[in-house]
Each structure stands twice: as structure tokens, then as C-alpha cells.
Design an enzyme around this catalytic site. Structure first.
Site, PDB file in Angstrom:
ATOM      1  CG  ASP A 154      24.165  22.970 -37.636  1.00 39.61           C
ATOM      2  OD1 ASP A 154      24.617  23.157 -38.775  1.00 39.61           O
ATOM      3  OD2 ASP A 154      23.891  23.901 -36.848  1.00 39.61           O
ATOM      4  CG  ASP A 155      23.858  19.090 -33.798  1.00 36.60           C
ATOM      5  OD1 ASP A 155      24.621  20.074 -33.863  1.00 36.60           O
ATOM      6  OD2 ASP A 155      22.860  19.043 -33.055  1.00 36.60           O
ATOM      7  CG  HIS A 159      27.919  22.750 -34.808  1.00 38.69           C
ATOM      8  ND1 HIS A 159      27.420  24.021 -34.696  1.00 38.69           N
ATOM      9  CD2 HIS A 159      26.951  21.940 -34.304  1.00 38.69           C
ATOM     10  CE1 HIS A 159      26.218  23.976 -34.149  1.00 38.69           C
ATOM     11  NE2 HIS A 159      25.907  22.728 -33.885  1.00 38.69           N
ATOM     12  CG  HIS A 182      26.504  20.653 -29.844  1.00 37.46           C
ATOM     13  ND1 HIS A 182      25.450  21.140 -29.118  1.00 37.46           N
ATOM     14  CD2 HIS A 182      26.208  20.922 -31.129  1.00 37.46           C
ATOM     15  CE1 HIS A 182      24.551  21.661 -29.937  1.00 37.46           C
ATOM     16  NE2 HIS A 182      24.998  21.559 -31.166  1.00 37.46           N
ATOM     17  CG  HIS A 189      19.961  19.706 -36.303  1.00 39.11           C
ATOM     18  ND1 HIS A 189      19.014  20.691 -36.415  1.00 39.11           N
ATOM     19  CD2 HIS A 189      20.932  20.208 -35.513  1.00 39.11           C
ATOM     20  CE1 HIS A 189      19.398  21.742 -35.701  1.00 39.11           C
ATOM     21  NE2 HIS A 189      20.560  21.480 -35.153  1.00 39.11           N
TER      22      HIS A 189
HETATM   23 ZN   LIG Z   1      24.214  21.969 -33.029  1.00 40.65          ZN
END
Ligand SMILES: [Zn+2]
Length: 310
Positions: free
Chosen positions: A81-82, A131, A135, A230
Site C-alpha cells: 500500500d501507499d 487506495h 489517504h 507498504h
Molecule cells: Zn494506506
């Protein structure tokens, strides 16, 4: 995410991308190590693919939802993620070396900053997923429903634009802070919402070795599952080569998820299932974040390490 990481990543991209493109061509789709001499027989590779039904969305991942993908013992799905972010190129290098294929849940605004890394990940055979756009620190759950939907849609558009084609209809809520309404809206449109079965806690301060030991011990305990990392975290990029080696050494197989046209293979949680993420969200975000009791069967979420969460 961090602007400082962008120019360096962009500078390094060109030769890496050319090599990667060549590599991806040699080692396409179901990448059995045994069938891919370019990867060598010792590479982790991909043992099989699971197709996620794009006509019928669902929500999977036992830390948040009472069902998950029907994996065999010692099978793992790796998710990141991210990104894209500073360490993403290093993550991609480690994955390419092992002929591994994973799924990236990408932040829309990061895709706008570093579109070449989104394209590189896709060119190397990874699945690109969503995602949110921003965020948000307050999480999508605590935004108004229209604002949360707008952030989700803007994120989808940004990632698709960076990629040049539609990304997979897969979504992960930042901090796992969903709402039943947002989950229902996404799944009704063919998006599958991904939680995780275990995570590396790589938002916490620790050494790469500590992260490696932690995620391996969690995996050994569960025996299989959807693992959350991540690619925005330098420690994850640093420990990844050894983690992939350990998977191979310990007899784990890598499963790659892709959009498909057949029913998603899912398995229900045990009757005594409870959400791992909901108590963390309640603690992090306070009483306002609490879902109605009847909503707990459908989803909720995970830890929101204040700024750079899951
Ligand atoms: Zn995230």
C-alpha cells in the site's frame, strides 16, 4: 508521497525500466519458476493465479471482514500500500529478482507525482489497485459520504490515468476505515474490497530484521494469507529480498490475484470471528468512528498510524 523522493526515483527509472521491460517479457503471466529459466529454479516465482470476479464485488481479509480468499496451506498473496513512493523502485527490483508478482494499492495523488513507477509495476506483471486519492488522515469513514466517494473516485481516475488503462477493480480503505455504505457502493459496482489476513506492522519504527522476524512469525502462526506491506516504507524495501528468500526456503507459494470473470474463491471465517481492525480504529479515531453493531459483520478496519498508516 514524499516529494523529496520523487526526483531521485525519476532519475533512476530509465535504465531500470528498460531492464525491467525486458525481464517482464521473458517472464510473463503465470510465472512458474520452473518454466522461467530467466528467473532460475531457485526463484520464488508465482505458483498460481486467483481471479477476482469483476462482475460481483465482495470484501475479503479476515482482519476486517468475516471471509477471505480460499488459499491453500502455505499460500500467500502479497500486497503493498501507499505507493508509489521513494522505496517503490527498490521493492520492484526485489520482486523482479524472484519473479514474484504482487498487488499494489496505490494512492491517487502519488500516482500523479510518480506515474512512471505505476507503469513500471504494471509492465513487470504486478496488479495495480486503488487506495483513495488523498489517504485522508481523518479516514474515509469520518468524512461525509459524498466527500468520501469523491475522494475514492478521484483516486481511481488518477491511478487509471497514470497507468493509461483501467486498473484492477480492487480497493483497500486507508486505515481499513470503511463504512457499510461505501463498501456496498464499491461492491455493487464490481469492486472487491481488500482487507488483509496479516500485516507486517511496517508503519511502526523498527529495524528491517525486526520486521522480517515479526511478519514471518505471524505468517508461520496463520500458515497462509493476504499479507499487507507498504512500499512507502524503506524498512520494507530493505527486508523484502530476505523475506522472499525465506518464503521459498520455508515452502510457501506465492499466489497472484487478478481481475477475472469467474466467481471469486472465498472462504467464510470461523463462527467465533471478530474484527481485528475495528478495536484499533475505535481506539485511534475515537467514539465517532464506531460502526453500528449490525455493521460489524460487513466490515471495518485497521490501524491508522496517524500520518502514514496502512
Ligand atoms: Zn494506506
Amino acid at each position: 508521497m514524499k516529494k523529496a523522493g520523487a526526483p531521485a526515483a525519476a532519475r533512476e527509472l530509465k535504465p531500470a525500466f528498460l531492464l525491467a521491460s525486458l525481464f517482464a517479457g521473458l517472464c510473463a503471466a503465470p510465472c512458474h519458476a520452473a518454466e522461467q529459466p530467466a528467473c532460475g529454479p531457485d526463484a520464488l516465482g508465482v505458483s498460481r493465479e486467483i481471479y477476482i470476479d469483476r462482475a460481483k464485488g465482495t470484501a475479503v481479509g479476515l482482519q476486517t471482514y468475516p471471509r477471505t480468499l480460499d488459499l491453500h496451506d502455505h499460500e500467500v498473496v502479497l500486497t503493498f500500500d501507499d505507493g508509489p513512493a521513494g522505496p517503490t523502485a527498490q521493492v520492484l527490483d526485489a520482486l523482479a529478482k524472484e519473479c514474484a508478482r504482487v498487488t499494489f494499492f496505490i494512492i491517487g495523488r502519488n500516482a500523479e507525482s510518480l506515474p512512471a513507477l505505476v507503469k513500471r509495476a504494471a509492465a513487470e506483471g504486478h496488479t495495480i489497485a486503488h487506495h483513495s486519492y488523498s489517504h485522508p488522515d481523518k479516514t474515509l469513514r469520518l468524512m461525509s459520504e459524498p466527500a468520501a466517494k469523491a475522494d475514492i473516485e478521484k483516486g481511481i481516475a488518477a491511478v487509471d490515468k497514470a497507468l493509461g488503462v483501467k486498473a484492477a477493480p480492487f480497493f483497500r480503505f486507508p486505515g481499513f476505515a470503511d463504512t457499510p455504505e461505501l463498501v456496498a457502493d464499491l461492491t455493487s459496482r464490481g469492486y472487491t474490497v481488500f482487507g488483509s489476513d496479516l500485516w507486517a506492522s511496517d508503519w511502526s519504527k523498527m529495524t528491517p530484521k525486526a520486521e522480517l522476524d515479526l511478519v514471518l512469525s505471524r505468517l508461520e502462526k496463520k500458515g497462509k494469507g493476504i499479507v499487507l506491506f507498504h512500499d512507502s516504507q524503506a524498512i520494507t524495501a530493505q527486508m523484502l529480498p530476505e523475506f522472499l528468500r525465506e518464503l521459498k526456503k520455508r515452502g510457501y507459494s506465492l499466489v497472484h490475484i487478478k481481475p477475472g470473470d469467474t466467481p471469486t474463491p472465498i472462504v467464510d471465517a470461523a463462527p467465533d470471528w471478530t474484527s481485528t481492525t475495528e478495536p484499533i480504529i475505535a481506539k485511534t479515531l475515537g467514539p465517532k468512528a464506531k460502526l453500528a453493531p449490525e455493521a460489524h459483520d460487513h466490515g471495518a478496519q485497521e490501524p491508522a498510524p496517524k500520518t502514514s498508516e496502512p
